[in-house]
Design a protein around this motif. Structure first.
Motif, PDB file in Angstrom:
ATOM      1  N   LYS A 198       1.079  -1.148  -0.060  1.00  0.00           N
ATOM      2  CA  LYS A 198       0.052  -0.080  -0.072  1.00  0.00           C
ATOM      3  C   LYS A 198       1.037   1.216   0.209  1.00  0.00           C
ATOM      4  O   LYS A 198       0.468   2.255  -0.771  1.00  0.00           O
ATOM      5  CB  LYS A 198      -0.717   0.146   1.326  1.00  0.00           C
ATOM      6  CG  LYS A 198      -2.070  -1.083   1.082  1.00  0.00           C
ATOM      7  CD  LYS A 198      -2.963  -0.917   2.500  1.00  0.00           C
ATOM      8  CE  LYS A 198      -4.003  -1.788   2.476  1.00  0.00           C
ATOM      9  NZ  LYS A 198      -4.715  -1.857   3.629  1.00  0.00           N
ATOM     10  N   MET A 199       2.058   1.196   0.742  1.00  0.00           N
ATOM     11  CA  MET A 199       2.939   2.233   0.864  1.00  0.00           C
ATOM     12  C   MET A 199       3.455   2.696  -0.671  1.00  0.00           C
ATOM     13  O   MET A 199       3.635   3.772  -0.993  1.00  0.00           O
ATOM     14  CB  MET A 199       3.882   2.179   1.784  1.00  0.00           C
ATOM     15  CG  MET A 199       3.481   1.766   3.216  1.00  0.00           C
ATOM     16  SD  MET A 199       4.643   1.584   4.376  1.00  0.00           S
ATOM     17  CE  MET A 199       5.706   3.043   4.501  1.00  0.00           C
ATOM     18  N   ALA A 200       3.904   1.404  -1.227  1.00  0.00           N
ATOM     19  CA  ALA A 200       4.677   1.595  -2.600  1.00  0.00           C
ATOM     20  C   ALA A 200       3.512   2.158  -3.594  1.00  0.00           C
ATOM     21  O   ALA A 200       3.835   3.013  -4.411  1.00  0.00           O
ATOM     22  CB  ALA A 200       4.946   0.148  -2.999  1.00  0.00           C
ATOM     23  N   ASP A 201       2.240   1.763  -3.424  1.00  0.00           N
ATOM     24  CA  ASP A 201       1.107   2.209  -4.157  1.00  0.00           C
ATOM     25  C   ASP A 201       1.096   3.803  -4.122  1.00  0.00           C
ATOM     26  O   ASP A 201       0.427   4.447  -4.933  1.00  0.00           O
ATOM     27  CB  ASP A 201      -0.188   1.603  -3.990  1.00  0.00           C
ATOM     28  CG  ASP A 201      -0.193   0.263  -4.549  1.00  0.00           C
ATOM     29  OD1 ASP A 201       0.763  -0.036  -5.478  1.00  0.00           O
ATOM     30  OD2 ASP A 201      -0.916  -0.747  -4.048  1.00  0.00           O
ATOM     31  N   SER A 202       1.337   4.308  -2.964  1.00  0.00           N
ATOM     32  CA  SER A 202       1.127   5.712  -2.717  1.00  0.00           C
ATOM     33  C   SER A 202       2.599   6.216  -2.786  1.00  0.00           C
ATOM     34  O   SER A 202       2.623   7.558  -2.364  1.00  0.00           O
ATOM     35  CB  SER A 202       0.944   5.914  -0.909  1.00  0.00           C
ATOM     36  OG  SER A 202      -0.561   5.038  -0.926  1.00  0.00           O
ATOM     37  N   LYS A 203       3.509   5.812  -3.605  1.00  0.00           N
ATOM     38  CA  LYS A 203       4.678   6.205  -4.079  1.00  0.00           C
ATOM     39  C   LYS A 203       5.449   6.570  -2.716  1.00  0.00           C
ATOM     40  O   LYS A 203       6.362   7.795  -2.474  1.00  0.00           O
ATOM     41  CB  LYS A 203       4.532   7.707  -4.803  1.00  0.00           C
ATOM     42  CG  LYS A 203       3.558   7.640  -5.900  1.00  0.00           C
ATOM     43  CD  LYS A 203       4.310   6.579  -7.000  1.00  0.00           C
ATOM     44  CE  LYS A 203       3.249   6.751  -8.302  1.00  0.00           C
ATOM     45  NZ  LYS A 203       3.788   5.637  -9.139  1.00  0.00           N
ATOM     46  N   ILE A 204       5.317   5.690  -1.667  1.00  0.00           N
ATOM     47  CA  ILE A 204       6.260   5.860  -0.429  1.00  0.00           C
ATOM     48  C   ILE A 204       7.170   4.789  -0.674  1.00  0.00           C
ATOM     49  O   ILE A 204       6.890   3.671  -0.640  1.00  0.00           O
ATOM     50  CB  ILE A 204       5.442   5.588   0.849  1.00  0.00           C
ATOM     51  CG1 ILE A 204       4.512   6.694   0.971  1.00  0.00           C
ATOM     52  CG2 ILE A 204       6.327   5.772   1.999  1.00  0.00           C
ATOM     53  CD1 ILE A 204       3.337   6.866   2.003  1.00  0.00           C
ATOM     54  N   THR A 205       8.577   5.137  -0.738  1.00  0.00           N
ATOM     55  CA  THR A 205       9.569   3.893  -0.936  1.00  0.00           C
ATOM     56  C   THR A 205      10.133   3.655   0.825  1.00  0.00           C
ATOM     57  O   THR A 205       9.871   4.696   1.461  1.00  0.00           O
ATOM     58  CB  THR A 205      10.919   4.695  -1.337  1.00  0.00           C
ATOM     59  OG1 THR A 205      11.422   5.649  -1.151  1.00  0.00           O
ATOM     60  CG2 THR A 205      10.542   4.610  -3.030  1.00  0.00           C
ATOM     61  N   VAL A 206      10.399   2.558   1.028  1.00  0.00           N
ATOM     62  CA  VAL A 206      10.720   1.788   2.349  1.00  0.00           C
ATOM     63  C   VAL A 206      12.149   1.266   2.149  1.00  0.00           C
ATOM     64  O   VAL A 206      12.402   0.438   1.251  1.00  0.00           O
ATOM     65  CB  VAL A 206       9.938   1.017   3.016  1.00  0.00           C
ATOM     66  CG1 VAL A 206      10.293   0.524   4.235  1.00  0.00           C
ATOM     67  CG2 VAL A 206       8.474   1.821   3.023  1.00  0.00           C
ATOM     68  N   SER A 207      13.173   1.656   2.948  1.00  0.00           N
ATOM     69  CA  SER A 207      14.481   1.189   3.084  1.00  0.00           C
ATOM     70  C   SER A 207      14.389   0.567   4.549  1.00  0.00           C
ATOM     71  O   SER A 207      14.110   1.312   5.096  1.00  0.00           O
ATOM     72  CB  SER A 207      15.773   2.012   2.582  1.00  0.00           C
ATOM     73  OG  SER A 207      15.632   2.232   1.261  1.00  0.00           O
ATOM     74  N   THR A 208      15.328  -0.636   4.712  1.00  0.00           N
ATOM     75  CA  THR A 208      15.451  -1.200   6.098  1.00  0.00           C
ATOM     76  C   THR A 208      17.107  -1.409   6.137  1.00  0.00           C
ATOM     77  O   THR A 208      17.774  -1.512   5.420  1.00  0.00           O
ATOM     78  CB  THR A 208      14.848  -2.676   5.990  1.00  0.00           C
ATOM     79  OG1 THR A 208      15.250  -3.496   5.099  1.00  0.00           O
ATOM     80  CG2 THR A 208      13.421  -2.163   5.704  1.00  0.00           C
ATOM     81  N   VAL A 209      17.073  -1.337   7.582  1.00  0.00           N
ATOM     82  CA  VAL A 209      18.522  -1.545   8.183  1.00  0.00           C
ATOM     83  C   VAL A 209      18.441  -2.548   9.266  1.00  0.00           C
ATOM     84  O   VAL A 209      17.779  -2.279  10.344  1.00  0.00           O
ATOM     85  CB  VAL A 209      19.220  -0.181   8.627  1.00  0.00           C
ATOM     86  CG1 VAL A 209      20.465  -0.683   9.105  1.00  0.00           C
ATOM     87  CG2 VAL A 209      19.227   0.592   7.599  1.00  0.00           C
ATOM     88  N   ALA A 210      19.061  -3.817   9.146  1.00  0.00           N
ATOM     89  CA  ALA A 210      19.143  -4.861  10.090  1.00  0.00           C
ATOM     90  C   ALA A 210      20.395  -4.707  10.714  1.00  0.00           C
ATOM     91  O   ALA A 210      21.575  -4.732  10.047  1.00  0.00           O
ATOM     92  CB  ALA A 210      18.973  -5.969   9.406  1.00  0.00           C
ATOM     93  N   VAL A 211      20.386  -4.700  12.110  1.00  0.00           N
ATOM     94  CA  VAL A 211      21.562  -4.366  12.708  1.00  0.00           C
ATOM     95  C   VAL A 211      21.932  -5.469  13.835  1.00  0.00           C
ATOM     96  O   VAL A 211      21.278  -6.126  14.531  1.00  0.00           O
ATOM     97  CB  VAL A 211      21.565  -3.116  13.635  1.00  0.00           C
ATOM     98  CG1 VAL A 211      22.719  -3.019  14.636  1.00  0.00           C
ATOM     99  CG2 VAL A 211      21.469  -1.956  12.900  1.00  0.00           C
ATOM    100  N   GLY A 212      23.062  -6.307  13.799  1.00  0.00           N
ATOM    101  CA  GLY A 212      23.404  -7.294  14.597  1.00  0.00           C
ATOM    102  C   GLY A 212      22.815  -8.919  13.961  1.00  0.00           C
ATOM    103  O   GLY A 212      21.925  -8.753  13.263  1.00  0.00           O
ATOM    104  N   ASN A 213      23.300  -9.752  14.671  1.00  0.00           N
ATOM    105  CA  ASN A 213      22.712 -11.342  14.461  1.00  0.00           C
ATOM    106  C   ASN A 213      21.340 -11.384  14.661  1.00  0.00           C
ATOM    107  O   ASN A 213      20.849 -12.267  14.085  1.00  0.00           O
ATOM    108  CB  ASN A 213      23.665 -12.152  14.922  1.00  0.00           C
ATOM    109  CG  ASN A 213      25.214 -12.210  14.274  1.00  0.00           C
ATOM    110  OD1 ASN A 213      25.391 -11.796  13.184  1.00  0.00           O
ATOM    111  ND2 ASN A 213      25.822 -12.335  15.068  1.00  0.00           N
ATOM    112  N   GLY A 214      20.774 -10.609  15.732  1.00  0.00           N
ATOM    113  CA  GLY A 214      19.554 -11.050  16.283  1.00  0.00           C
ATOM    114  C   GLY A 214      18.404 -10.354  15.427  1.00  0.00           C
ATOM    115  O   GLY A 214      17.301 -10.802  15.518  1.00  0.00           O
ATOM    116  N   ALA A 215      18.761  -9.603  14.407  1.00  0.00           N
ATOM    117  CA  ALA A 215      17.781  -8.982  13.439  1.00  0.00           C
ATOM    118  C   ALA A 215      17.001  -9.943  12.590  1.00  0.00           C
ATOM    119  O   ALA A 215      17.653 -10.914  12.125  1.00  0.00           O
ATOM    120  CB  ALA A 215      18.136  -7.930  12.758  1.00  0.00           C
ATOM    121  N   ASP A 216      15.739  -9.706  12.138  1.00  0.00           N
ATOM    122  CA  ASP A 216      15.330 -10.609  11.343  1.00  0.00           C
ATOM    123  C   ASP A 216      15.388  -9.989   9.975  1.00  0.00           C
ATOM    124  O   ASP A 216      14.392  -9.419   9.277  1.00  0.00           O
ATOM    125  CB  ASP A 216      13.533 -10.543  11.839  1.00  0.00           C
ATOM    126  CG  ASP A 216      12.660 -11.528  10.909  1.00  0.00           C
ATOM    127  OD1 ASP A 216      13.115 -12.102   9.855  1.00  0.00           O
ATOM    128  OD2 ASP A 216      11.626 -11.721  11.208  1.00  0.00           O
TER     129      ASP A 216
END
Length: 892
Positions: A574-592
């Motif tokens: 839904k965010m992409a359809d609204s022209k909203i981009t999302v980047s993610t940052v995973a920190v450490g071995n415990g991150a999903d």
């Protein structure tokens, strides 16, 4: 210069003096150098002679007659006896001063002995042997009672001690170190030079050398003529080797040049101090070229191999290793050598997206180039490994994937060794957050500080994990990272921060960036605690951005844990359809990492994984640059040819399909721009950097921006010709360049002969040397014969040295010389032949007894004693007497 000679014999009964000496540990023959036989008694024979250094002061003696003439005509009332005594005193003063000015010296003839003990403390000598040698020196010196003694420990260097206690406390080190003896070499020649300068003058000279005689720096027989001319007798005592059960690899014999895939002979020289089982292995990098198990015999063992090298060109390192059970000294078990493999030009292709590497690899291979494709983590660490390549292509590699030392090595490869370097663009190496202000930018013809255009309006929200696992350094670095975009966004842009654990709240409400101070202070108040629940916070960011009227809407989501499950796919799409981009940052071995990667894919953003939270601020800076579009131009365009060059020969750019994007940069002043965009931004630029060439292609070469170019028939030709134009020159067939190890030096030899047999004389050639620590030196190579040039270079550090010729006539040849270990680690038996030879030649003795060292055999020396101080002192006393005579009447 004439001399006044005087000799006399003093005879005196010495019975009381001789008896204690005869009862001492010293043999009676020691007394012969002090006593001469006279019937049944011994007498001391002393010869003396006088010399004067100058004679002009004798003219001053003419003052004495003048004094007597004046005395006869004096008008005072002193008695004649008083006047005569005063005149005698004054005449004596004049005579003493005149004679003192003539600098008289009395030479006493006798058997004064000066002894210098040279003790080898190098690595090859057993520590027990060194301690035994020190005890032997003490006993010998105490028994001989020399008139003068010095003690010189030595290895690769030496020092002089005045007493034996200093010798016992000498500091040693395995390499050159200030104030200590370097044990990594044996320089007997240098030690003898120190000894000669340490003898007391005008003494009989005895040099006692305690060593294994296995020198690896200098040649002590070079000192033979000097030892003879100065009358030095050398007495030698062999020292035992450090171990008697060691095995070492002494050398690897191989052709200087071979052809790729062709069999060639190779021989490993293994020295063993005892019979033992061993395994000898030959490797090139990770590839095993040969391995043999055998029974070693005592002494030198020649182990023959026949092998070949595939898929390599240029200088290649060969490693040999010997393995035996219970080896007491493994530091000398490996030996490295270099050979030159002739073949096709070799290219190192480093691709940031390995799954897309086959496009360029196939194109270059079909054009006759040998391509080695690796991910960034596999870039060779050593300069000698990089030197095996004619050019290096770095494609879409993120700044974080290269260490500072790797970038420095790449710069050295281009600047000092003349290598070619091409940077191809992509989303990972853009802008000021990428290679800006790094060594990579220094060597490129462009700068990443691109000309700024007025960016589109931007709305950005940070969604930050503040759960309990984010405590400590993670939360602190995350807060600093959240402040980083404030320096890049305009006052009219919008910015907000959502922090979450199980619930969420707004530390920074969605607002104008103009309130930078308040925003920064609010970010600093975030405190870690609670569980991890991403969905509500991400949904709240969506609600805020959905109503924004800006052209760019971007979310950066950071987390170090696993969230409660929810419909992330539906929300992000839904965010992409609204022209909203999302980047993610995973920190450490415990991150999903899997969930965060999916969110970035659904949200048309980028995903990052960081083990070290200290890199978070740089990631946020890069994301902001991407979001604002300051240095990334993702738009369709056809590159415009600005300058036709040899690399474009036969390529029709009018028929080329468009590229879909590029990294915006600015050409440096001396760069040559070959292709540019419709905005006049450089697309392909090149220049000369040091000895090498570099080029920057600011679009990419794979299936993102160049997806249509991959189908263009000009793609393989464009890249192969660009690579060939950028890569360094190959070796000149008329320029034979060789580097061999000679002790602790590299011997450089060049033979320059034309194909018609004519010598190439007066070449202006320098050799650039890159050491194991990447320190760069230049060595002048001097002509020593028709077409022949030579030079030497000291090897002081363990590792590989790379030698490359510099000059218009050199062909850019390069060779690698590996300094595997010091020659001192060859634990040969004592070289008794050499030790015996120098003793015989200097009238000394091999393995001497104590009395042999101090036996004079009737040899005497003359010890000078200057007399002027005594004459001057006597003149001063007489001057005081003269003053008294002027004041006191002695005769009436």
């Amino acid at each position: 210069m004439s001399e006044i000679r005087k000799s006399f014999r003093i005879r005196k009964s010495l019975h009381s003096a001789v008896k204690p000496l005869q009862e001492s540990p010293c043999p009676p023959r020691y007394l012969d150098r002090l006593l001469g036989k006279a019937g049944s008694k011994r007498a001391l024979l002393i010869h003396m002679r006088f010399t004067f250094d100058t004679y002009w002061p004798a003219v001053l003696l003419l003052i004495i007659p003048y004094l007597w003439w004046v005395q006869r005509r004096t008008q005072n009332d002193l008695s004649p006896k008083h006047l005569r005594l005063a005149t005698i005193v004054r005449s004596a003063i004049v005579a003493l001063i005149a004679i003192a000015l003539m600098q008289p010296v009395i030479y006493r003839s006798g058997s004064w002995i000066s002894v210098v003990y040279l003790l080898d403390v190098s690595e090859s000598v057993s520590p027990q042997a060194i301690q035994s040698a020190i005890q032997w020196i003490q006993q010998t010196n105490d028994a001989g009672h020399p008139d003068h003694a010095r003690f010189v420990p030595f290895g690769a260097n030496s020092t002089v001690f005045e007493n034996l206690d200093e010798l016992k406390e000498v500091q040693v080190a395995s390499s050159a170190s200030r104030g200590s003896i370097d044990q990594s070499g044996t320089d007997i020649e240098g030690a003898i030079d120190s000894a000669i300068r340490s003898f007391a003058p005008h003494h009989l000279k005895r040099l006692v050398l305690l060593s294994d005689g296995n020198e690896n720096s200098g040649h002590m027989m070079n000192m033979l003529s000097r030892l003879k001319s100065e009358g030095v007798h050398v007495y030698t005592v062999p020292s035992q080797a450090r171990t008697n059960h060691d095995v070492w690899l002494e050398n690897v014999m191989a052709p200087a040049e071979v052809t790729a895939e062709e069999l060639f002979p190779l021989e490993a020289h293994v020295y063993s101090q005892a019979e033992t089982a061993a395994e000898v292995e030959i490797k090139q990098g990770d590839k095993v070229l040969g391995m043999k198990k055998l029974q070693l015999v005592r002494g030198l063992n020649r182990v023959a191999f026949e092998t070949s090298i595939k898929d390599e060109t240029g200088p290649v390192m060969i490693d040999a290793e010997v393995r035996t059970p219970d080896d007491p000294f493994p530091q000398n078990n490996r030996f490295r050598t270099s050979i030159v493999v002739q073949g096709r030009p070799r290219i190192l292709y480093v691709e940031g997206h390995p799954q897309s590497a086959h496009y360029l690899e196939t194109a270059l291979s079909n054009e006759g180039l040998m391509v080695n494709t690796v991910p960034p983590s596999m870039i060779p660490a050593g300069i000698e490994e990089l030197d095996a390549y004619d050019a290096i292509i770095l494609s879409d590699v993120a700044r974080n994937d290269l260490g500072d030392q790797q970038m420095k090595t790449l710069a050295t490869y281009v600047r000092e060794l003349g290598g070619g370097f091409i940077l191809a663009g992509g989303e990972n190496n853009y802008g000021e957050g990428g290679y800006s202000k790094t060594v990579i930018e220094d060597i490129l013809p462009v700068t990443f500080e691109a000309k700024k255009e007025k960016p589109d309006s931007v709305a950005m929200i940070m969604v930050l994990d503040k759960s309990g696992s984010m405590g400590g350094q993670k939360i602190e670095m995350t807060k600093e990272a959240a402040k980083a975009p404030l320096a890049l966004l305009k006052d009219t842009d919008s910015f907000g921060v959502v922090a979450f654990d199980y619930n969420f709240y707004w530390p920074v409400k969605f607002q104008s960036v103009a309130n930078r101070v308040e925003i920064s202070q609010a970010i600093s108040t975030i405190i870690a605690g609670g569980e991890t629940n991403i969905y509500p916070a991400l949904r709240e960011a969506f609600i805020q951005l959905a109503g924004a009227s800006t052209q760019v809407k971007h979310v950066i989501l950071l987390s170090d844990g696993r969230s409660l499950p929810d419909d992330f796919e539906g929300l992000t799409k839904k965010m992409a359809d609204s022209k909203i981009t999302v980047s993610t940052v995973a920190v450490g071995n415990g991150a999903d990492r899997e969930l965060l990667t999916q969110i970035a894919n659904w949200g048309h953003g980028r995903t990052y994984y960081l083990e070290d939270p200290s890199s978070v601020p740089q990631i946020f800076t890069e994301e902001t640059e991407l979001a604002t579009g300051k240095t990334l131009r993702e738009e369709s365009f056809k590159p415009v040819v600005k300058k036709n060059v040899e690399a474009f020969k036969g390529i029709d750019f009018n028929a080329a399909p468009p590229l879909l994007g590029y990294v915006a940069t600015k050409a440096k002043d001396t760069a040559e721009v070959l292709l540019e965009s419709k905005r006049k931004d450089p697309i392909l630029a090149r220049w000369q950097y040091g000895l090498g060439k570099t080029a920057a292609f600011l679009s990419d070469l794979k299936d993102r921006w160049a997806v249509d170019w991959l189908k263009w028939n000009g793609y393989p030709k464009f890249w192969s010709q660009l690579v060939r134009e950028t890569m360094r020159r190959h070796d000149d067939d008329e320029f034979d360049f060789r580097v061999v190890k000679d002790g602790n030096e590299a011997k450089i030899a060049i033979n320059a002969i034309r194909k018609d047999g004519q010598f190439r004389n007066k070449l202006d050639t320098q050799v650039r040397v890159v050491g194991p620590d990447q320190a760069v030196s230049e060595v002048a190579v001097h002509q020593v014969g028709p077409g022949a040039y030579e030079a030497k270079y000291p090897l002081s550090k363990k590792g590989s040295y790379l030698f490359r010729t510099v000059g218009a006539d050199s062909g850019g040849s390069s060779r690698v010389l590996a300094y595997s270990y010091p020659d001192e680690y060859h634990f040969y038996p004592p070289n008794t032949d050499l030790l015996r030879s120098i003793s015989t030649e200097t009238s000394g003795r091999f393995q001497p007894r104590t009395e042999d060292i101090f036996e004079t055999g009737g040899e005497t020396t003359a010890l000078p004693t200057p007399l002027w101080p005594y004459l001057t002192a006597l003149a001063l006393i007489l001057y005081v007497a003269d003053v008294v005579l002027r004041r006191v009447r002695l005769f009436e």
